[in-house]
Design a protein around this motif. Structure first.
Motif, PDB file in Angstrom:
ATOM      1  N   ASP A 515      -2.502  -7.028  -0.020  1.00 20.98           N
ATOM      2  CA  ASP A 515      -2.450  -5.780  -0.799  1.00 20.98           C
ATOM      3  C   ASP A 515      -1.690  -6.067  -2.086  1.00 20.98           C
ATOM      4  OD1 ASP A 515      -2.779  -3.114  -1.387  1.00 20.98           O
ATOM      5  OD2 ASP A 515      -1.231  -2.398  -0.020  1.00 20.98           O
ATOM      6  N   ASN A 518      -0.184  -3.202  -4.805  1.00 24.02           N
ATOM      7  CA  ASN A 518       0.415  -1.961  -4.329  1.00 24.02           C
ATOM      8  C   ASN A 518       1.734  -1.732  -5.064  1.00 24.02           C
ATOM      9  OD1 ASN A 518       1.646   0.109  -2.776  1.00 24.02           O
ATOM     10  ND2 ASN A 518       0.554  -0.567  -0.938  1.00 24.02           N
ATOM     11  N   LYS A 520       3.642   1.057  -4.480  1.00 25.30           N
ATOM     12  CA  LYS A 520       4.419   2.024  -3.709  1.00 25.30           C
ATOM     13  C   LYS A 520       5.207   1.360  -2.571  1.00 25.30           C
ATOM     14  CE  LYS A 520       2.751   5.704  -5.807  1.00 25.30           C
ATOM     15  NZ  LYS A 520       1.922   5.021  -6.835  1.00 25.30           N
ATOM     16  N   THR A 521       4.647   0.334  -1.993  1.00 23.82           N
ATOM     17  CA  THR A 521       5.286  -0.405  -0.890  1.00 23.82           C
ATOM     18  C   THR A 521       4.938  -1.884  -1.046  1.00 23.82           C
ATOM     19  OG1 THR A 521       3.368  -0.145   0.558  1.00 23.82           O
ATOM     20  CG2 THR A 521       5.075   1.556   0.709  1.00 23.82           C
ATOM     21  N   PHE A 523       3.316  -3.675   0.890  1.00 25.47           N
ATOM     22  CA  PHE A 523       1.916  -3.791   1.291  1.00 25.47           C
ATOM     23  C   PHE A 523       1.591  -2.616   2.214  1.00 25.47           C
ATOM     24  CE2 PHE A 523       4.578  -6.737   3.782  1.00 25.47           C
ATOM     25  CZ  PHE A 523       4.545  -6.116   5.017  1.00 25.47           C
ATOM     26  N   ASP A 524       0.310  -2.348   2.347  1.00 26.64           N
ATOM     27  CA  ASP A 524      -0.148  -1.321   3.271  1.00 26.64           C
ATOM     28  C   ASP A 524      -0.181  -1.916   4.679  1.00 26.64           C
ATOM     29  OD1 ASP A 524      -1.568   0.449   4.848  1.00 26.64           O
ATOM     30  OD2 ASP A 524      -3.103   0.869   3.346  1.00 26.64           O
TER      31      ASP A 524
END
Length: 834
Positions: A515, A518, A520-521, A523-524
């Motif tokens: 990911d 990303n 936001k984090t 990884f998902d």
């Protein structure tokens, strides 16, 4: 018939793959996945053929698995932070980012030129804020859980690099980068990660990797973790009522033979012990002198033993005997308690020390059933288990029983207990350099140490710093970076100016590939659940301990954070051999590299790929040979000529359907060609799937080409459909190894639609693939011991394996050491013992 122009062909098909986005892949739970990964490179200088071997092996596996129907993730990125870039900046007067990104572009150009089937959308560079932001995020999560902490510690310091070195980066007492620079011992405040919290699990979960990771790597990690079960014993100090010295020993059964206690030069009790003793000033000077020296655990066995008496005594708690307290350079503060009992008769290092300084050598363990040891016959330490002697109430006990009883007695009497310790130490991650991830911590006079809030990540490196190579961390010289505001109280604060060890970057990067963008984090988790663990990881044995141990540690931390649902990050590990030139590994510093682009210009990339696969089994070292690479070039030219000569004649015909049935009406030539093609296909499939013997697979393809050549002219006695079938099988088998040429030849045969990137791997017809059998004579030391039916032309290593596993031979060998195995192909195998 067209001429073979590898450079033009390679350029053509790389453009086609890019246009088709042939190697881009997204998670699809309906499809079986396969994640193959080579260790990401450090972009330093230019790529050479030593690099190419690793990436070629990975690419062959990736292409083969795609052809087998797997959804293949095969990414690439750059381990871009690190000291070489900063040193280059100092030497060249440029910014490390400029030097690093120039090298990345060079590396990427070469990877593309060699046709490596990467999904470039997932490319990462660890020096970019969008990546190292998540290094900082992981650090903060570990800080919250007490895994990250700060303490004052004695470190290895390179005065030329002006930074801390890991123990493994100290070679013969000098910096690994500056062989003429002695490493110094220095005490500084450092950040650590509590990897020891996972020591037991790191050790136990190696069992999950049995058979999937090289045994050598597992052994190296087990030894590095170093679990020891023993006894902690407390010795009271004579004349100091409240002082005592604790030792950890795995051989408490030898304690009656202790003739001294020996402390590490850094032992915290030393200042108390030497206070007021005769010769205090001289003793303190000796302590200071030894503290300045660097002694690594790996060097203890061979280092010259040195020590001195500190003027005090301790009492052996088992028998009350008064024994002297010494300091020794071979005792390490970081292992055990920083103090050992010296048992000269039963420990080699203690014996060497006692011999040098005239300490007594009491014998307290006798060999079982052997000749009794006496002071006169004791020429070397007796270190095995045996029967206790001169050991008070424990005399006559076997060592195993004595250890158990003496440990229990020590606990009952209040001066000891059983204990497990580990050699593994917490991971020091502080580095006093610029080109690394800033540690996300602030220091406020009012609030103390304050973590940077998640919303303020990433803490970005300032664009410039003083790269003098001397003094404190370069970040400390940038007021705009250092001076900030405390997020708790709003008052003035200063930033941490150390950066993180770059092994942080490479400890989790393969999760980011799942990911890569990303924001936001890290990884998902859902994407990671699909792609991870890595199915096949490929890299050098040099990374067996640090990188691979740290990746396993990070995986377990991420699991405990709820980010991943597995315990180990890599299912299978393969460590490839080196590419040597003149007997030493290719290295820019040694001036013995063969440039990858230079090689591609001269011979073409497919030739370079094939050579690295053919010249030696992938796990063995490969000695570079210009003559051998020319041979690979001639082979590819021959295949190109052969197919292009017949392409026009066969391309308008469909390959035969129902091959097995077609054999009945086939000519002798056709039968021979079809049999050979399917026999080779069966063996090559096995080489690709189970053994990775690309060298023998290449040899088999050469045999098939020889068979086709021997059947010329194909126009006589070989139908075009049969010829096409044989050519197609040859090309499909070549495709993972020499993809550009394979694509060109495939197109010549009339395939103008889909490329070979996702063509299905062919299936052999068992009736055609069956081999003739021959009877092999089995010998041991030239005496006939049996006969064995095997397939004709069986590869030598496989033949040796079958002979050694034959029950008749195993019975005769009966544990004898095999010195060598002599093979006469299709005739005999002679096992030589000694």
């Amino acid at each position: 018939m067209t001429e073979y122009d590898p450079q033009a062909i390679e350029k053509k098909w790389q453009a086609r793959w890019d246009a088709d986005r042939a190697f881009e892949v997204d998670a699809d739970p309906a499809q079986p996945k396969y994640y193959v990964l080579e260790m990401l490179p450090y972009p330093s200088g230019t790529m050479h053929m030593g690099h190419m071997r690793n990436y070629t092996i990975g690419d062959v596996i990736a292409r083969y698995k795609r052809m087998c129907g797997f959804h293949v993730l095969h990414p690439m990125g750059w381990d871009a932070f690190g000291l070489p870039a900063e040193n280059a900046a100092i030497q060249r007067g440029i910014h490390p980012r400029e030097w690093t990104n120039t090298n990345i572009e060079s590396f990427k150009r070469v990877c593309r030129r060699f046709g490596f089937s990467y999904d470039w959308r997932r490319e990462i560079s660890t020096c970019e804020p969008e990546y190292y932001r998540w290094n900082q995020w992981f650090f903060l999560r570990m800080l919250e859980r007490g895994i990250a902490y700060r303490k004052r510690s004695r470190v290895n310091w390179c005065p030329k690099c002006m930074t801390v070195l890991a123990n493994e980066q100290v070679v013969d007492g000098c910096c690994w980068r500056h062989e003429d620079t002695p490493v110094e011992a220095k005490e500084i405040e450092q950040w650590f990660l509590r990897i020891t919290q996972y020591a037991e699990e790191l050790l136990e979960s190696l069992d999950q990797l049995e058979g999937a990771w090289p045994e050598r790597v597992q052994t190296m990690q087990r030894n590095w973790i170093g679990k020891s079960q023993g006894t902690r014993v407390r010795f009271a100090v004579d004349g100091l009522e409240k002082a005592s010295i604790e030792v950890f020993t795995t051989r408490v059964d030898t304690i009656y033979g202790a003739s001294a206690l020996i402390l590490a030069p850094e032992h915290p009790l030393l200042s108390t012990l030497v206070a007021g003793v005769k010769g205090q000033e001289e003793i303190e000077g000796n302590i200071h002198r030894l503290r300045q020296r660097l002694t690594r655990a790996a060097d203890i066995a061979t280092a010259e033993k040195e020590g001195f008496f500190v003027g005090r005594y301790a009492f052996n708690p088992f028998n009350g005997e008064r024994i002297p307290i010494w300091v020794g350079n071979f005792v390490l503060m970081e292992y055990g308690t920083g103090a050992v009992m010296c048992v000269p008769a039963h420990d080699e290092r203690d014996c060497e020390f006692a011999t040098k300084y005239g300490l007594p050598k009491p014998i307290v363990v006798q060999p079982r059933g052997g000749k009794e040891l006496t002071p006169e016959t004791l020429t070397a330490a007796f270190t095995e288990y045996g029967t206790l002697a001169n050991s008070g109430p424990y005399t006559g006990l076997e060592s195993e029983k004595a250890i158990e009883k003496m440990t229990a007695d020590a606990e009952a009497r209040g001066f000891g207990k059983g204990e497990i310790i580990f050699r593994l130490k917490d991971w020091g991650i502080s580095r006093q350099r610029y080109w690394g991830t800033p540690i996300p911590v602030l220091y406020c006079e009012k609030c103390g140490m304050v973590p940077v809030p998640d919303k303020d990540l990433p803490v970005v490196l300032p664009p410039m710093a003083k790269f003098s190579g001397v003094g404190q961390s370069p970040l400390a010289s940038v007021p705009e970076f250092v001076n900030t505001t405390c997020p708790k109280c709003g008052g003035p604060a200063r930033r941490e100016t150390d950066t993180m060890d770059t092994f942080i970057d490479s400890s989790w990067y393969f999760y980011r590939y799942a990911d890569a963008h990303n924001d936001k984090t890290p990884f998902d988790p859902a994407l990671v659940r699909y792609w991870l663990p890595v199915d096949q990881y490929i890299g050098g044995i040099v990374h067996a301990i640090l990188h691979l141990l740290y990746t396993r540690f990070f995986c377990k931390v991420m699991r405990d954070l709820g980010l991943v649902n597995h315990d180990e990050p890599v299912k299978r590990l393969f460590t490839q051999g080196l590419v040597l030139k003149g007997g030493t590994a290719m290295s820019k510093s040694k001036g013995n590299v063969v440039g990858a682009e230079e090689m591609a210009e001269k011979y073409g990339c497919d030739t370079g790929r094939l050579y690295t696969l053919f010249a030696a089994p992938p796990e063995k070292d490969l000695e570079w040979s210009e003559q051998a690479i020319e041979g690979c070039s001639r082979f590819l030219q021959r295949v190109h000529r052969m197919v292009s000569r017949h392409a026009e004649n066969v391309s308008s015909f469909a390959s035969v359907s129902g091959v097995a049935e077609a054999v009945d009406s086939a000519s002798l030539k056709e039968k021979a060609l079809l049999r050979k093609a399917h026999q080779v296909l069966r063996r090559v499939s096995n080489d690709f799937e189970t053994r990775w013997h690309f060298n023998s697979a290449t040899a088999l393809l050469m045999e098939l080409v020889n068979e086709i050549h021997g059947a010329e002219p194909l126009e006589e006695g070989v139908r075009p459909a049969v010829a096409r079938e044989v050519f197609e099988l040859l090309i499909l088998m070549m495709a993972p190894m020499v993809p550009h040429l394979a694509e060109e030849l495939w197109e010549m045969l009339g395939h103008t639609g889909e490329t070979l990137a996702h063509a299905p791997w062919p299936k052999f017809v068992p009736a055609l693939a069956a081999e003739d059998q021959v009877e092999i004579v089995e010998q041991i030391n030239s005496r006939v011991r049996g006969k064995l039916l095997v397939e004709s032309g069986l590869p030598e290593e496989e033949l040796k394996k079958q002979v050694l596993s034959d029950p008749k031979i195993a019975k005769f060998l009966n544990g004898q050491r095999v010195v060598k195995i002599i093979v006469v192909p299709n005739k005999l195998v002679n096992v030589v013992t000694g």
